[in-house]
Design a protein around this motif. Structure first.
Motif, PDB file in Angstrom:
ATOM      1  N   ALA A  15     -30.685   2.965 -43.523  1.00  0.00           N
ATOM      2  CA  ALA A  15     -31.661   3.882 -42.925  1.00  0.00           C
ATOM      3  C   ALA A  15     -32.714   3.060 -42.201  1.00  0.00           C
ATOM      4  CB  ALA A  15     -32.322   4.751 -43.997  1.00  0.00           C
ATOM      5  N   ALA A  16     -33.446   3.713 -41.318  1.00  0.00           N
ATOM      6  CA  ALA A  16     -34.537   3.047 -40.618  1.00  0.00           C
ATOM      7  C   ALA A  16     -35.661   2.732 -41.597  1.00  0.00           C
ATOM      8  CB  ALA A  16     -35.047   3.942 -39.492  1.00  0.00           C
ATOM      9  N   ALA A  70     -34.259   8.272 -41.800  1.00  0.00           N
ATOM     10  CA  ALA A  70     -33.621   8.342 -40.483  1.00  0.00           C
ATOM     11  C   ALA A  70     -32.491   7.326 -40.425  1.00  0.00           C
ATOM     12  CB  ALA A  70     -34.646   8.054 -39.386  1.00  0.00           C
ATOM     13  N   ALA A  71     -31.564   7.524 -39.502  1.00  0.00           N
ATOM     14  CA  ALA A  71     -30.426   6.616 -39.357  1.00  0.00           C
ATOM     15  C   ALA A  71     -30.907   5.210 -39.015  1.00  0.00           C
ATOM     16  CB  ALA A  71     -29.487   7.128 -38.277  1.00  0.00           C
ATOM     17  N   PRO A  72     -30.191   4.173 -39.456  1.00  0.00           N
ATOM     18  CA  PRO A  72     -30.591   2.805 -39.117  1.00  0.00           C
ATOM     19  C   PRO A  72     -30.437   2.542 -37.627  1.00  0.00           C
ATOM     20  CG  PRO A  72     -28.422   2.806 -40.131  1.00  0.00           C
ATOM     21  CD  PRO A  72     -28.950   4.204 -40.246  1.00  0.00           C
ATOM     22  N   GLU A 109     -41.911  -2.204 -48.033  1.00  0.00           N
ATOM     23  CA  GLU A 109     -41.590  -0.826 -47.666  1.00  0.00           C
ATOM     24  C   GLU A 109     -40.286  -0.763 -46.859  1.00  0.00           C
ATOM     25  OE1 GLU A 109     -44.374   2.539 -46.828  1.00  0.00           O
ATOM     26  OE2 GLU A 109     -45.730   0.865 -46.414  1.00  0.00           O
ATOM     27  N   ASN A 110     -39.970  -1.818 -46.155  1.00  0.00           N
ATOM     28  CA  ASN A 110     -38.701  -1.873 -45.423  1.00  0.00           C
ATOM     29  C   ASN A 110     -37.607  -2.264 -46.413  1.00  0.00           C
ATOM     30  OD1 ASN A 110     -36.637  -2.107 -43.616  1.00  0.00           O
ATOM     31  ND2 ASN A 110     -37.462  -3.880 -42.539  1.00  0.00           N
ATOM     32  N   CYS A 111     -37.167  -1.298 -47.202  1.00  0.00           N
ATOM     33  CA  CYS A 111     -36.333  -1.605 -48.370  1.00  0.00           C
ATOM     34  C   CYS A 111     -35.063  -0.769 -48.462  1.00  0.00           C
ATOM     35  CB  CYS A 111     -37.148  -1.389 -49.646  1.00  0.00           C
ATOM     36  SG  CYS A 111     -37.707   0.331 -49.867  1.00  0.00           S
ATOM     37  N   LEU A 112     -34.813   0.103 -47.490  1.00  0.00           N
ATOM     38  CA  LEU A 112     -33.676   1.017 -47.624  1.00  0.00           C
ATOM     39  C   LEU A 112     -32.391   0.304 -47.233  1.00  0.00           C
ATOM     40  CD1 LEU A 112     -35.217   4.389 -46.420  1.00  0.00           C
ATOM     41  CD2 LEU A 112     -35.147   3.356 -48.709  1.00  0.00           C
ATOM     42  N   ALA A 120     -27.714   7.108 -48.171  1.00  0.00           N
ATOM     43  CA  ALA A 120     -26.825   5.999 -48.531  1.00  0.00           C
ATOM     44  C   ALA A 120     -25.386   6.497 -48.710  1.00  0.00           C
ATOM     45  CB  ALA A 120     -27.318   5.323 -49.810  1.00  0.00           C
ATOM     46  N   LEU A 121     -25.230   7.664 -49.308  1.00  0.00           N
ATOM     47  CA  LEU A 121     -23.876   8.222 -49.468  1.00  0.00           C
ATOM     48  C   LEU A 121     -23.258   8.573 -48.119  1.00  0.00           C
ATOM     49  CD1 LEU A 121     -24.465  10.488 -52.597  1.00  0.00           C
ATOM     50  CD2 LEU A 121     -23.094   8.395 -52.492  1.00  0.00           C
TER      51      LEU A 121
END
Length: 523
Positions: free
Chosen positions: A70-71, A83-85, A114-117, A197-198
């Motif tokens: 993700a973004a 949001a989508a990466p 915070e940039n952890c997704l 993630a799924l």
């Protein structure tokens, strides 16, 4: 003569067409290559829909770490659905973990941001259309990270692909202040991260040798609660075919009204009381100021944030949904450890320096259950060698975990196959990480070293423990492959995992006094 710099709006016009063309090109190129068979033959480079990632190739497995699904949820994206990466050029380094989501004092000193997704993918050395296990970590929705779980044994010995996931935690993941979503639903950001993630797994896992149609979701503790939520969440339907719930007290869910009140109070305590400016005020705060979490619900007196029931993301509480037949009808494994609550009691005693003593026993039970005397009559100290801590922990374990799992299994089994287990090895190496003035037994988290490696954090397994680990890995991976654990009866009986062997019992409900708890009413 130097030409004047274009205005902000003009700069945007100059950039937009070029950026649009580059992004479209990257998406088309990556999509065309995402399912290439060349990516699954032991190569260190895999093409995803967002770009190439270079991972690590070991003797018998491959590992790709820190892949964005993700973004970054920063700036205006803080407290927004994921949001989508964004695509990237060239090869992205996937040989080391990405930061975990912000949390107070990570247990092993890991970096946070915070940039952890991001997520991690473990595969056998070569993989083609293998079943997939997606692991959702625990940590009371306030700590933890996917990189803690070394899944090489599950991947290589089970011949499956394993994905471990980071998701937003604490206030950043679950704050339900309505000011953050004036035209939508606030809260549940961490749960929506898991759904994103799924979706990433569905769209990309084939490039790693996984089968997007054969995904099992699993989680322990808060991860187990999350799995329960996905079983009834509309946005999760179709993204998995089976589920594993480990030590998840899924009856403990936050109501929307309670979460909103706690969240508004939280905003006020952080200097953002003005409803008109609360959203901007909160988004301007440094992440370090938001590491304390609002408390939406409690498990045996332990408060935590978490998913919120009400609205479109999670319209019904899991246990209610299970009873109404609203859960997606997929095979499920449900399990607990024999002495879940000793872990939490040890933490409480360490923090307060106040153990549960015989003279405080009934009062301690009353603080949790209201009618402490009634509970004490069913958990007399004489049955626990006079140890009030053991007796108190047994009561909370049975009410909050064991019998709750029994209720979940009963409700789910009305519509789909269910298998139940209990982990009961008090010798687990995880015991060495917890100090308590009373016996811990087989406590919360104690089964995890039998499924995952925690090198440098948890000691090695002895021969008996290794044999138990072999049995458990065979059971878990067999379930991921076929939707049924090997040589394990369906619910009605409970599979018990012990250091001295594996047994089947039909006395689980009686052992944990579930008849008493089914009729007990808290005051």
């Amino acid at each position: 003569m130097v030409a004047p710099a274009p205005s902000g709006s003009t700069r945007a016009l100059y950039r937009a067409p070029v950026r649009f063309v580059v992004v479209v090109f990257l998406l088309l190129a990556a999509s065309a290559c995402a399912s290439s068979d060349a990516a699954v033959g032991g190569d260190s480079v895999v093409r995803t829909a967002s770009g190439q990632v270079r991972g690590t190739v070991a003797e018998d497995y491959r590992l790709f770490q820190g892949i964005p699904y993700a973004a970054p949820p920063v700036g205006e994206r803080r407290w927004q659905p994921p949001a989508a990466p964004e695509p990237w050029l060239g090869e992205r380094d996937a040989t080391k973990p990405a930061p975990r989501c912000p949390q107070d004092k990570p247990a092993d000193g890991a970096a946070t941001s915070e940039n952890c997704l991001s997520l991690n993918v473990w595969t056998p050395k070569t993989a083609t259309r293998l079943p997939v296990l997606v692991w959702i970590h625990g940590g009371a929705f306030v700590n933890g990270g996917g990189d803690r779980y070394d899944a090489r044994d599950l991947a290589t010995r089970g011949d499956e692909v394993v994905v471990t996931v980071n998701y937003r935690l604490g206030a950043l993941g679950f704050l339900a202040d309505p000011a953050l979503a004036p035209s939508g639903e606030a809260g549940n950001y961490g749960l929506q991260d898991q759904q994103q993630a799924l979706r990433w797994v569905r769209d990309n896992i084939e490039a790693f040798g996984g089968d997007p149609g054969a995904v099992t979701i699993a989680g322990q503790s808060a991860g187990g609660i999350s799995v329960c939520d996905h079983l009834v969440a509309p946005g999760s339907r179709g993204l998995f075919r089976a589920a594993v719930i480990q030590s998840g007290p899924c009856q403990a869910q936050a109501t929307l009204a309670g979460a909103v009140k706690s969240s508004v109070d939280y905003s006020s305590r952080h200097g953002c009381a003005d409803r008109a400016t609360a959203a901007a005020c909160l988004r301007a705060l440094p992440a370090a100021d938001l590491l304390d979490a609002p408390q939406f619900f409690a498990v045996a007196g332990i408060g935590m944030p978490g998913p919120v029931v009400g609205g479109s993301v999670l319209p019904v509480a899991p246990l209610d949904g299970f009873r109404r037949g609203a859960a997606v009808p997929v095979p499920v494994v449900v399990g607990t450890t024999h002495d879940e609550f000793t872990y939490f009691l040890a933490e409480q005693v360490a923090a307060t320096k106040k153990p549960v003593t015989p003279d405080r026993y009934v009062a301690a039970l009353t603080s949790v259950f209201g009618d402490g005397a009634s509970v004490a009559s069913h958990y007399p100290l004489a049955l626990f060698g006079g140890d009030a801590s053991r007796a108190y922990a047994a009561a909370v374990t049975d009410s909050g975990f064991s019998c709750a799992a029994q209720d979940m299994a009963t409700a789910l089994a009305a519509r789909a196959p269910v298998w139940a287990y209990e982990f009961n090895d008090p010798t687990s190496p995880a015991a060495a990480t917890i100090h308590a003035p009373f016996p811990l037994g087989a406590s919360h988290t104690f089964e995890l070293p039998y499924l995952f490696r925690f090198d440098g954090q948890v000691g090695p397994l002895d021969p008996a423990q290794q044999r138990l680990s072999d049995r458990m890995i065979a059971a878990w991976t067999g379930f991921v492959r076929s939707g049924a654990p090997p040589v394990w009866p369906r619910f009605g009986a409970v599979q018990t995992f012990r250091a001295d062997g594996v047994a089947v019992t039909k006395s689980f409900a009686a052992d944990h006094r579930c008849a008493f708890w089914s009729g007990f009413t808290r005051h």
